[in-house]
Write a protein that holds these residues in place. Structure first.
Motif, PDB file in Angstrom:
ATOM      1  N   ASP A 133      -6.012  17.355 -18.263  1.00  0.00           N
ATOM      2  CA  ASP A 133      -5.123  16.780 -17.263  1.00  0.00           C
ATOM      3  C   ASP A 133      -4.190  15.773 -17.930  1.00  0.00           C
ATOM      4  OD1 ASP A 133      -3.917  16.033 -14.939  1.00  0.00           O
ATOM      5  OD2 ASP A 133      -5.571  14.770 -14.246  1.00  0.00           O
ATOM      6  N   VAL A 134      -2.892  16.060 -17.940  1.00  0.00           N
ATOM      7  CA  VAL A 134      -1.930  15.176 -18.595  1.00  0.00           C
ATOM      8  C   VAL A 134      -1.610  13.936 -17.752  1.00  0.00           C
ATOM      9  CG1 VAL A 134      -0.870  16.961 -20.003  1.00  0.00           C
ATOM     10  CG2 VAL A 134       0.023  16.510 -17.729  1.00  0.00           C
ATOM     11  N   ALA A 135      -2.039  13.908 -16.509  1.00  0.00           N
ATOM     12  CA  ALA A 135      -1.784  12.753 -15.655  1.00  0.00           C
ATOM     13  C   ALA A 135      -2.521  11.524 -16.161  1.00  0.00           C
ATOM     14  CB  ALA A 135      -2.185  13.060 -14.219  1.00  0.00           C
ATOM     15  N   THR A 136      -3.606  11.726 -16.882  1.00  0.00           N
ATOM     16  CA  THR A 136      -4.384  10.588 -17.387  1.00  0.00           C
ATOM     17  C   THR A 136      -4.049  10.260 -18.842  1.00  0.00           C
ATOM     18  OG1 THR A 136      -6.184  12.059 -18.049  1.00  0.00           O
ATOM     19  CG2 THR A 136      -6.290  11.100 -15.829  1.00  0.00           C
ATOM     20  N   ALA A 137      -3.129  10.993 -19.436  1.00  0.00           N
ATOM     21  CA  ALA A 137      -2.782  10.760 -20.840  1.00  0.00           C
ATOM     22  C   ALA A 137      -1.974   9.477 -20.980  1.00  0.00           C
ATOM     23  CB  ALA A 137      -1.990  11.938 -21.386  1.00  0.00           C
TER      24      ALA A 137
END
Length: 71
Positions: A16-20
């Motif tokens: 999940d790139v939202a948490t990157a």
């Protein structure tokens, strides 16, 4: 006999790139560095013409211009 060549790519899983978290770096460039880089670019793109031959960016030199004006 047969020969075969295959390109094998690794399997890549993207989470999940939202948490990157992304870190943005800031670079300071001085006027001297800009001037040096511009000078390097000028030297890399120089081109010469034989004196008297009209080039893409000139009239062929002062000698040719003077001869044409007096002729």
């Amino acid at each position: 006999m047969f020969e075969a060549t295959f390109e094998v790519y690794p399997e890549v899983k993207i989470d999940d790139v939202a948490t990157a978290e992304i870190e943005r770096t800031v670079t300071t460039i001085s006027e001297a560095e800009i001037d040096r880089t511009l000078e390097i670019l000028r030297k890399q793109r120089v081109h010469y013409h034989a004196r008297g031959d009209a080039g893409e960016h000139s009239d062929g030199g002062a000698d040719t211009a003077r001869k044409t004006a007096t002729a």
